[in-house]
Every structure is written in C-alpha cells, then in structure tokens.
Design an enzyme around this catalytic site. Structure first.
Site, PDB file in Angstrom:
ATOM      1  N   LYS A  16      31.946  34.969  47.496  1.00  0.00           N
ATOM      2  CA  LYS A  16      32.707  33.756  47.154  1.00  0.00           C
ATOM      3  C   LYS A  16      33.295  33.113  48.410  1.00  0.00           C
ATOM      4  O   LYS A  16      33.290  31.892  48.555  1.00  0.00           O
ATOM      5  CB  LYS A  16      33.844  34.108  46.172  1.00  0.00           C
ATOM      6  CG  LYS A  16      33.342  34.670  44.848  1.00  0.00           C
ATOM      7  CD  LYS A  16      34.483  35.075  43.930  1.00  0.00           C
ATOM      8  CE  LYS A  16      35.258  36.296  44.393  1.00  0.00           C
ATOM      9  NZ  LYS A  16      34.492  37.544  44.416  1.00  0.00           N
ATOM     10  N   GLN A 224      38.063  38.233  42.487  1.00  0.00           N
ATOM     11  CA  GLN A 224      37.442  39.273  41.643  1.00  0.00           C
ATOM     12  C   GLN A 224      36.179  38.704  40.985  1.00  0.00           C
ATOM     13  O   GLN A 224      35.558  37.836  41.571  1.00  0.00           O
ATOM     14  CB  GLN A 224      38.439  39.815  40.600  1.00  0.00           C
ATOM     15  CG  GLN A 224      39.542  40.693  41.201  1.00  0.00           C
ATOM     16  CD  GLN A 224      40.691  39.912  41.811  1.00  0.00           C
ATOM     17  OE1 GLN A 224      41.286  39.073  41.162  1.00  0.00           O
ATOM     18  NE2 GLN A 224      41.006  40.188  43.053  1.00  0.00           N
TER      19      GLN A 224
END
Ligand code: GDP
Ligand code: IMO
Ligand code: MG
Length: 425
Positions: A16, A224
């Site tokens: 990410k 996450q």
C-alpha cells in the site's frame, strides 16, 4: 483526481505504501483513517527507504497535506519519533500534518495489556504487534478512552487518566500479578506530549469537508488488510479496526457519498504475519524461498511473514466487502523463478467445496485448498516497463486473476522502486 480509498485486499503488507507514493502526486490530501503504529508502509525512493507507521505516506511528497483521522489510534511517543525521523531526513512535517481532535490516544497501559493478554492466551495468541492497538480501541468502544482533545485539556486529562488507572491498576496487580502505573508519572509524560502535539490538533472533519467543497482531492490510505478487519476478517485473528473501505468514512468524517473510487492492493501471492488460519500457505522449502526473494519480514516487528499461493476466495471476498472498482497487483516479480504457479479457487471441507470465503474459522483452518495450476514464466520481470512486454505466461496469470475477481487490474508492480510500476491500459 477523484477521492480514492486505497485498501489492502489480503492480510496486510500488500504494498500500500508504494502505491500511495505513486498516486499521491495526483491528490491534495493523504489521510489515514484507522489502525495506528501497528502499520508499516514502505516507500523506496532511489537509495532511500522510508517505513511509515502512523503518518500518511503522502508526507514524502512536498506540499501534500496529511491527516490522521478520528478512526486512528495515536501513540504520541511513536508519533514524535516518526516526526523526528522524517525531519532528520529533510522532510518538513510542520504545517503539513493534522491530527483529528477525536483520535484516541495510546497509553503505556494499553501496550502492557496487549502484551499480557497475548501471553495469557498462550497457544491461542493472536500474534499482535504489541503496540497497544486492541486495548486502546477497547477503551474507545467502552467509552472510557482518552482522545486528543482530552489530552489537551488539563482538567479532563487528569480526570480521565485517574479514572482509567483506578480501573486498570487492579487488573495489573490482581489478575496479572504485575505492578500498575503511577498517575503522577503518566500525567507528567503525557503533559509533555500534549505540549508538543498541540500544534497538529484540528477538527479534521471541517478541514477535509472544506477541502472537498473547494474541489481538492483526497487519497485515503488504508492500513492492515481486509482479512484483518474486525468485522470482515478471520476473527478473532484480526486487528481491532475497520480496515475495509467503509472505515474511510467513519474514520474521517467524510461521508460515503463523497468517495468516488475504491482501489484494492493485491499481492501476486499471499502473505500473513501473526497467527491465524492461512489455507494456501506454502510448504516449508518454497515458503523460505519466496520469503527471501520477496523480503517478507514485517516492516513493524521484523517478524518473518508466512507466504502462500494466491487465494481467489480471499480477494473475491475483498472485492465484495470493499466494493472494489479496480485492483493493483504488486510483487509479481517475486514469482519470476517458479516453474509452475497455483491459484486457489475453492476450499474443500467435509465433502463440500466452498467458492466464497467462509465465516467459520474451523473451515478456513481445516479445509483443503482446490488449486488451478498454471505454467510459470521463468523470466526476470523487474525491468519490464509495460503490460504488453510481460512474458506471455505472466500475462495469462494476471488475466486469469482478473477473470476470477471480475475486477480490472489497473497497475502492476514488479519491484520496490517507484519506476518499477506500469499501468494496464
Ligand atoms: P504495506 O504495509 O502494504 O505498505 O506493505 P509493506 O511496506 O509492509 O510491505 C511491502 C514490501 O514489499 C516493502 O518492502 C516494499 O518495498 C516491497 N514491495 C512493494 N512492491 C513491490 C514489488 O512489486 N516487488 C517487490 N519485490 N517488492 C515490492
Ligand atoms: P500494514 O498496514 C500485516 C496483524 C498482526 C496480528 C493482527 C493483530 O503494514 O499492512 P494488532 O497489533 O493490530 O492488534 O495485531 O494484525 N497486523 C498486520 N499484519 N500488516 C499490518 O499493517 C498489520 N497490522 C497488524 O500481525 O496478526
Ligand atoms: Mg506493512
């Protein structure tokens, strides 16, 4: 650019940070909406490597405004260390970072409880990062937490800290047989943090909604991953927040109608750090090989990540619960040396084949994955600059994944560097 949410579509660490770094130049704001310094987002810029835990990865782009939303839990000590790390590397933070008044604050008793609870669980432990994330969110939901706005108000801080210690110290002494925390020491430490953090505190819902009203764009940086989401993940082996796209609205105070697009970051295989079921985990030899090639060690704790085949049930679940519009495939290069590659398309359990990710942890733990095997490409893809130049078998692998997910792959990443990325248009 429209307002875009970036989420991890597996168990975290999908890359990410790298994707945020690529998309940030097109946005005005980069915003974290959940989690805390349990995250570790890596951005590689030439020879420099940054690992961001709490501050949005967009901070590395001059002029971008970064926001830590109300849904994030903030450890002030970790925050100040991260600011110091960035400033030492020449990244200016002041005037570019704002933290929601409503973000909850992590205290040392949260970290300690995290550690003690894990220890008490023995073999049933979750494998948390021990950053105090779960206990801090527990206090938030129990309505006894201390928010940034409370930290900044001396009277409220005193009152709330006293109430928290009155409740928690007996847990430490009577249940865990360890000493509790002194009000005086903690108060002094946190007053010190309050003085240093005050300048970042804002009503960030006003900041962000005003920005949207004046046509500025926002990149929401999920932390996450979907399978670690407290509602949609492999409960109880999850984190304590909503890592899925819906969390972007609740965790920032930007209404869902203002969000234009959700992009899922998907690793070309699967990894998991911490405990919990993982149906497609490799056999030990292949696990070690991929772990080394992919550098699969936690960016926050340094723990070795478990690695396995691509699991279409996991990512299809992500497509569903996040409403993914597009996906980005990362770390394709890590599969370069494999002769054949498997993709999991079902779970076989007690004579039944599941095609949708099940809620029952017993099934996830004990199922036999059903695989489709594809030939590998046995070619270095690290220098490939366009989708059309990928080896034929790599294209077939991606096309098959795209078909299984019913979602368009818009970007492919073949290395840590910014330049090792190309679009699929
Ligand atoms: P995040 O938590 O989702 O931001 O991901 P992490 O930073 O924890 O882990 C991803 C790791 O993979 C980092 O070390 C990245 O530098 C690295 N990485 C990202 N994309 C690629 C890629 O396409 N290929 C390779 N080999 N490494 C990548
Ligand atoms: P990024 O944002 C991977 C995992 C922990 C543990 C579980 C609960 O870098 O993808 P916690 O400390 O949150 O209570 O731990 O969640 N975990 C992550 N795994 N990437 C992360 O973040 C993670 N943050 C937490 O290992 O299994
Ligand atoms: Mg990470």
């Amino acid at each position: 650019m429209p307002n875009v949410v970036i989420i991890g579509a597996q168990w975290g660490d999908e890359g990410k940070g790298k994707v945020i770094d690529i998309l940030a130049p097109k946005s005005d704001f980069v915003v974290r909406y959940q989690g805390g310094n349990n995250a570790g987002h890596t951005v590689v810029i030439g020879k420099d490597k940054f690992v961001l835990h709490l501050i949005p990865s967009g901070i590395l782009h001059k002029g971008k405004i970064c926001v830590i939303g109300n849904g994030v839990v903030v450890d002030p000590k970790a925050l100040l260390e991260e600011i110091a790390m960035l400033e030492a590397k020449g990244v200016k933070v002041d005037g570019r970072l704002f933290i929601s008044n409503e973000a909850h604050i992590i205290f040392p008793y949260h970290r300690k409880l995290d550690e003690l609870k894990e220890k008490a669980k023995k073999k049933k432990k979750i494998g948390t990062t021990k950053k105090g994330i779960g206990p801090c969110y527990s206090d938030k939901v129990a309505r006894s937490g201390i928010r940034l706005i409370d930290l900044l108000n001396d009277r409220v801080l005193k009152e709330k800290l006293k109430a928290n210690l009155a409740e928690k110290n007996p847990i430490f002494t009577k249940i865990y047989g360890v000493s509790g925390y002194s009000f005086k020491t903690l108060y002094k430490e946190y007053k010190g943090y309050a003085a240093r953090i005050k300048r970042y505190a804002r009503d960030t819902t006003v900041l962000l909604n005003d920005a949207i009203a004046s046509k500025k764009s926002i990149l929401f940086e999920g932390a996450q991953g979907t399978l670690l989401d407290v509602d949609h993940g492999t409960y109880p082996f999850v984190t304590s927040s909503n890592a899925t796209a819906g969390g972007a609205a609740t965790g920032t105070g930007v209404g869902p109608s203002k969000i234009d697009k959700v992009i899922g970051i998907v690793k070309a295989y699967t990894t998991r750090v911490g405990e919990g079921p993982f149906p497609t985990q490799f056999d030990p030899d292949l696990l070690e090989k991929i772990r080394q090639k992919g550098g699969e060690f936690g960016a926050t704790t340094g723990r070795p990540r478990r690695c396995g085949w691509f699991d279409a049930l996991v990512v299809r679940h992500s497509v569903r619960v996040n409403g993914l519009d597009e996906i980005v495939i990362t770390k394709l290069d890590v599969l370069d040396e494999l002769k054949s590659i498997k993709i999991c398309t079902g779970y076989r359990y007690k004579a039944k084949t599941y095609r949708d990710f099940p809620s029952d942890i017993e099934i996830i733990k004990n199922c036999e994955p059903v695989y489709v095997t594809m030939p590998g490409w046995m070619t270095d893809t690290g220098k490939v600059k366009s989708y059309s130049r990928l080896p034929v078998n790599a294209k077939k692998y991606l096309d098959y994944i795209q078909k299984l997910l019913g979602t368009k792959i818009v970007l492919v990443s073949v290395g840590c560097d910014r330049k090792q990325t190309f679009s699929n248009r």
